[in-house]
Design a protein around this motif. Structure first.
Motif, PDB file in Angstrom:
ATOM      1  N   ALA A 188       0.843  -1.194   0.000  1.00 58.23           N
ATOM      2  CA  ALA A 188       0.000   0.000   0.000  1.00 58.23           C
ATOM      3  C   ALA A 188       0.873   1.237   0.000  1.00 58.23           C
ATOM      4  CB  ALA A 188      -0.919   0.008   1.229  1.00 58.23           C
ATOM      5  N   PHE A 189       0.312   2.341  -0.493  1.00 58.16           N
ATOM      6  CA  PHE A 189       0.951   3.633  -0.288  1.00 58.16           C
ATOM      7  C   PHE A 189       0.885   3.966   1.198  1.00 58.16           C
ATOM      8  CE2 PHE A 189       0.962   6.361  -4.407  1.00 58.16           C
ATOM      9  CZ  PHE A 189       1.864   5.481  -4.961  1.00 58.16           C
ATOM     10  N   LEU A 190       1.848   4.708   1.679  1.00 62.80           N
ATOM     11  CA  LEU A 190       1.923   5.062   3.093  1.00 62.80           C
ATOM     12  C   LEU A 190       1.704   6.563   3.252  1.00 62.80           C
ATOM     13  CD1 LEU A 190       2.458   4.220   5.997  1.00 62.80           C
ATOM     14  CD2 LEU A 190       4.901   4.457   5.560  1.00 62.80           C
ATOM     15  N   MET A 191       0.642   6.929   3.957  1.00 67.27           N
ATOM     16  CA  MET A 191       0.316   8.334   4.205  1.00 67.27           C
ATOM     17  C   MET A 191       0.607   8.669   5.660  1.00 67.27           C
ATOM     18  SD  MET A 191      -3.351  10.296   3.803  1.00 67.27           S
ATOM     19  CE  MET A 191      -3.347  10.174   2.017  1.00 67.27           C
ATOM     20  N   ALA A 192       1.408   9.686   5.891  1.00 63.45           N
ATOM     21  CA  ALA A 192       1.748  10.113   7.245  1.00 63.45           C
ATOM     22  C   ALA A 192       0.782  11.196   7.696  1.00 63.45           C
ATOM     23  CB  ALA A 192       3.177  10.634   7.302  1.00 63.45           C
ATOM     24  N   LYS A 193       0.143  10.988   8.857  1.00 66.55           N
ATOM     25  CA  LYS A 193      -0.764  11.987   9.426  1.00 66.55           C
ATOM     26  C   LYS A 193       0.055  12.902  10.338  1.00 66.55           C
ATOM     27  CE  LYS A 193      -4.853  10.685  10.717  1.00 66.55           C
ATOM     28  NZ  LYS A 193      -5.913   9.976  11.482  1.00 66.55           N
ATOM     29  N   ILE A 194       0.050  14.181  10.011  1.00 65.60           N
ATOM     30  CA  ILE A 194       0.829  15.148  10.782  1.00 65.60           C
ATOM     31  C   ILE A 194      -0.064  15.720  11.884  1.00 65.60           C
ATOM     32  CG2 ILE A 194       2.231  17.234  10.688  1.00 65.60           C
ATOM     33  CD1 ILE A 194       3.346  14.825   9.120  1.00 65.60           C
ATOM     34  N   GLU A 195       0.202  15.269  13.125  1.00 59.60           N
ATOM     35  CA  GLU A 195      -0.618  15.647  14.268  1.00 59.60           C
ATOM     36  C   GLU A 195       0.213  16.094  15.475  1.00 59.60           C
ATOM     37  OE1 GLU A 195      -4.112  12.344  14.011  1.00 59.60           O
ATOM     38  OE2 GLU A 195      -2.052  11.615  13.882  1.00 59.60           O
ATOM     39  N   LYS A 196       1.516  15.869  15.421  1.00 62.30           N
ATOM     40  CA  LYS A 196       2.388  16.150  16.565  1.00 62.30           C
ATOM     41  C   LYS A 196       3.372  17.268  16.224  1.00 62.30           C
ATOM     42  CE  LYS A 196       2.474  13.595  19.739  1.00 62.30           C
ATOM     43  NZ  LYS A 196       1.733  13.578  21.030  1.00 62.30           N
ATOM     44  N   PRO A 197       3.727  18.097  17.221  1.00 58.94           N
ATOM     45  CA  PRO A 197       4.705  19.163  16.970  1.00 58.94           C
ATOM     46  C   PRO A 197       6.028  18.644  16.428  1.00 58.94           C
ATOM     47  CG  PRO A 197       3.617  19.490  19.081  1.00 58.94           C
ATOM     48  CD  PRO A 197       3.182  18.141  18.588  1.00 58.94           C
ATOM     49  N   SER A 198       6.472  17.489  16.905  1.00 60.17           N
ATOM     50  CA  SER A 198       7.734  16.936  16.412  1.00 60.17           C
ATOM     51  C   SER A 198       7.638  16.567  14.942  1.00 60.17           C
ATOM     52  CB  SER A 198       8.127  15.705  17.239  1.00 60.17           C
ATOM     53  OG  SER A 198       7.088  14.745  17.240  1.00 60.17           O
ATOM     54  N   ALA A 199       6.458  16.120  14.493  1.00 63.08           N
ATOM     55  CA  ALA A 199       6.270  15.793  13.076  1.00 63.08           C
ATOM     56  C   ALA A 199       6.314  17.062  12.226  1.00 63.08           C
ATOM     57  CB  ALA A 199       4.942  15.067  12.872  1.00 63.08           C
ATOM     58  N   VAL A 200       5.767  18.144  12.754  1.00 59.19           N
ATOM     59  CA  VAL A 200       5.814  19.423  12.035  1.00 59.19           C
ATOM     60  C   VAL A 200       7.261  19.853  11.833  1.00 59.19           C
ATOM     61  CG1 VAL A 200       5.207  21.872  12.146  1.00 59.19           C
ATOM     62  CG2 VAL A 200       3.549  20.138  12.881  1.00 59.19           C
ATOM     63  N   GLN A 201       8.089  19.667  12.854  1.00 61.27           N
ATOM     64  CA  GLN A 201       9.495  20.053  12.770  1.00 61.27           C
ATOM     65  C   GLN A 201      10.265  19.221  11.759  1.00 61.27           C
ATOM     66  OE1 GLN A 201      11.052  19.794  16.756  1.00 61.27           O
ATOM     67  NE2 GLN A 201       9.621  21.326  17.564  1.00 61.27           N
ATOM     68  N   HIS A 202       9.833  17.973  11.530  1.00 61.46           N
ATOM     69  CA  HIS A 202      10.544  17.071  10.619  1.00 61.46           C
ATOM     70  C   HIS A 202       9.710  16.741   9.386  1.00 61.46           C
ATOM     71  CE1 HIS A 202      12.332  16.144  14.658  1.00 61.46           C
ATOM     72  NE2 HIS A 202      13.442  16.241  13.954  1.00 61.46           N
ATOM     73  N   VAL A 203       8.791  17.638   9.013  1.00 61.59           N
ATOM     74  CA  VAL A 203       7.822  17.284   7.985  1.00 61.59           C
ATOM     75  C   VAL A 203       8.479  17.014   6.632  1.00 61.59           C
ATOM     76  CG1 VAL A 203       7.306  19.676   7.301  1.00 61.59           C
ATOM     77  CG2 VAL A 203       5.586  17.893   7.012  1.00 61.59           C
ATOM     78  N   GLU A 204       9.534  17.734   6.275  1.00 61.56           N
ATOM     79  CA  GLU A 204      10.154  17.488   4.971  1.00 61.56           C
ATOM     80  C   GLU A 204      10.800  16.107   4.921  1.00 61.56           C
ATOM     81  OE1 GLU A 204      13.408  19.327   1.828  1.00 61.56           O
ATOM     82  OE2 GLU A 204      12.354  20.645   3.227  1.00 61.56           O
ATOM     83  N   ALA A 205      11.522  15.725   5.974  1.00 58.67           N
ATOM     84  CA  ALA A 205      12.148  14.403   6.008  1.00 58.67           C
ATOM     85  C   ALA A 205      11.087  13.310   5.993  1.00 58.67           C
ATOM     86  CB  ALA A 205      13.027  14.273   7.247  1.00 58.67           C
ATOM     87  N   ILE A 206       9.996  13.534   6.707  1.00 56.60           N
ATOM     88  CA  ILE A 206       8.899  12.558   6.726  1.00 56.60           C
ATOM     89  C   ILE A 206       8.271  12.452   5.343  1.00 56.60           C
ATOM     90  CG2 ILE A 206       6.572  12.138   7.621  1.00 56.60           C
ATOM     91  CD1 ILE A 206       7.561  13.373  10.288  1.00 56.60           C
TER      92      ILE A 206
END
Length: 282
Positions: free
Chosen positions: A23-41
Motif C-alpha cells: 500500500a501507499f503510506l500516508m503520514a498523518k501530521i498531528e504532533k509538533p515533532s512531526a511538524v518540525q521534521h515534515v520534509e524528512a517525513i
C-alpha cells in the motif's frame, strides 16, 4: 495506509518495513515533532495528511493555519500528494448547510494547492452526508474555475528537477496553457510520472493509463488524475491510437479535440517517461 501520530522519520521507516509495497503510506501530521521534521517525513512516505483536529490539540490553534500552509508548500515542492482533513464542514453533521467560515476554510485549502480535502464525521456519522459531499465539490469547482486560481499556483510553482520526466511534465503544463488541450494522457507503470504531472497542476485532466490496479487505486488521492486500467502496450505504433480511444471512451475528448500523450519507451520500465506527442482526435 494512514499512519497516525507520526513523530519522526524513523516511524515511516518502521512502517515501511511492515507494509512493504502492499500500500501507499500516508503520514498523518498531528504532533509538533512531526511538524518540525515534515520534509524528512514527506520524503520517506507517499503522501501527507494535515490532520488538523489532533494537531489543534497539540499546538496552539492559531498556529494551525500557518502550519497547514507550510506543509502544503513542502508537499507541492516534493511532489507528494497532500490531504487537508478534519472539521472542514463540521456543522453539516447536523445541518444541511455549512457556515460561511467553513466554506472559506475549504476554499483556502484548495487555493493553497492541496491535492484533496477530506470529510470525516460529516459523512461517517452525520445527518447530511450527501449534501456535505455535494457542498465540498461545489466549493472546489468554484475555486479552481476562478480567474486567480492558476495565477496563485504559478506564484508558488515548485522548481522542476533535472529529469526527463519533470521536463516533460513542465512541457505538458505549458502546452495545455497555450493550446485548447482536452486531456493529458499518460502511460505509467508505477504512477511516478502521473504524480510529477499532477505536481505541475496543468489545466487539463490527467488521464493515467496503467496496467496495474494497485497503481490506479493509489493515484486517486492526487490532484487532477483520473486513472484507468489499460493493458501494457507492446507496440510503439499503438501509443497514439490507444490514448485517443481511451480519452474519448472516458468522455474527456471528442472528435477534433487536442490530446497530449506522454509515455516511456521501451514499455514496462518504471521511471522511463521520455516521449511527448500532440495528437488530434479524428
Amino acid at each position: 495506509m494512514a499512519l497516525s501520530f507520526v513523530q519522526r522519520p524513523e516511524d515511516i521507516v518502521e512502517a515501511r518495513e511492515l507494509i512493504g509495497d502492499k500500500a501507499f503510506l500516508m503520514a498523518k501530521i498531528e504532533k509538533p515533532s512531526a511538524v518540525q521534521h515534515v520534509e524528512a517525513i514527506a520524503r520517506l512516505c507517499d503522501a501527507i495528511m494535515v490532520a488538523r483536529g489532533d494537531l489543534g490539540v497539540e499546538v496552539p490553534a492559531e498556529h494551525v493555519p500557518g502550519i497547514q500552509k507550510d506543509i502544503i508548500a513542502t508537499c507541492r515542492r516534493l511532489g507528494r500528494p497532500v490531504v487537508v482533513a478534519t472539521q472542514m464542514l463540521e456543522s453539516m453533521r447536523f445541518s444541511p448547510a455549512p457556515t460561511r467560515a467553513e466554506v472559506t476554510d475549504v476554499a483556502t485549502a484548495v487555493a493553497e494547492g492541496t491535492d484533496a480535502v477530506m470529510l470525516s464525521a460529516e459523512t461517517a456519522s452525520g445527518d447530511y452526508p450527501l449534501e456535505a459531499v455535494q457542498m465540498m465539490s461545489k466549493i472546489i469547482r468554484q475555486v479552481e474555475n476562478g480567474p486567480d486560481y492558476q495565477a496563485q499556483l504559478d506564484v508558488g510553482r515548485p522548481q522542476a528537477e533535472a529529469t526527463a520526466s519533470d521536463a516533460i511534465s513542465c512541457a505538458i503544463r505549458r502546452i495545455s496553457a497555450i493550446l485548447p488541450v482536452a486531456a493529458l494522457v499518460n502511460y505509467t507503470e508505477s504512477g511516478t510520472s502521473s504524480l510529477r504531472a499532477s505536481r505541475e497542476r496543468p489545466t487539463a485532466t490527467i488521464l493515467s493509463l496503467t496496467p496495474s490496479r494497485h497503481t490506479a487505486r493509489r493515484l486517486t488521492v492526487a490532484w487532477g488524475i483520473y486513472s484507468v486500467i489499460n493493458e501494457r502496450l507492446q507496440q510503439v505504433e499503438a501509443v497514439s491510437s490507444t490514448a485517443l480511444q481511451a480519452a474519448q471512451a472516458q468522455g474527456l475528448a471528442k472528435p477534433g479535440d487536442t490530446v497530449v500523450i506522454t509515455a516511456g519507451i521501451p514499455f514496462g520500465q518504471p521511471g522511463s517517461t521520455n516521449t511527448l506527442r500532440i495528437e488530434t482526435l479524428p
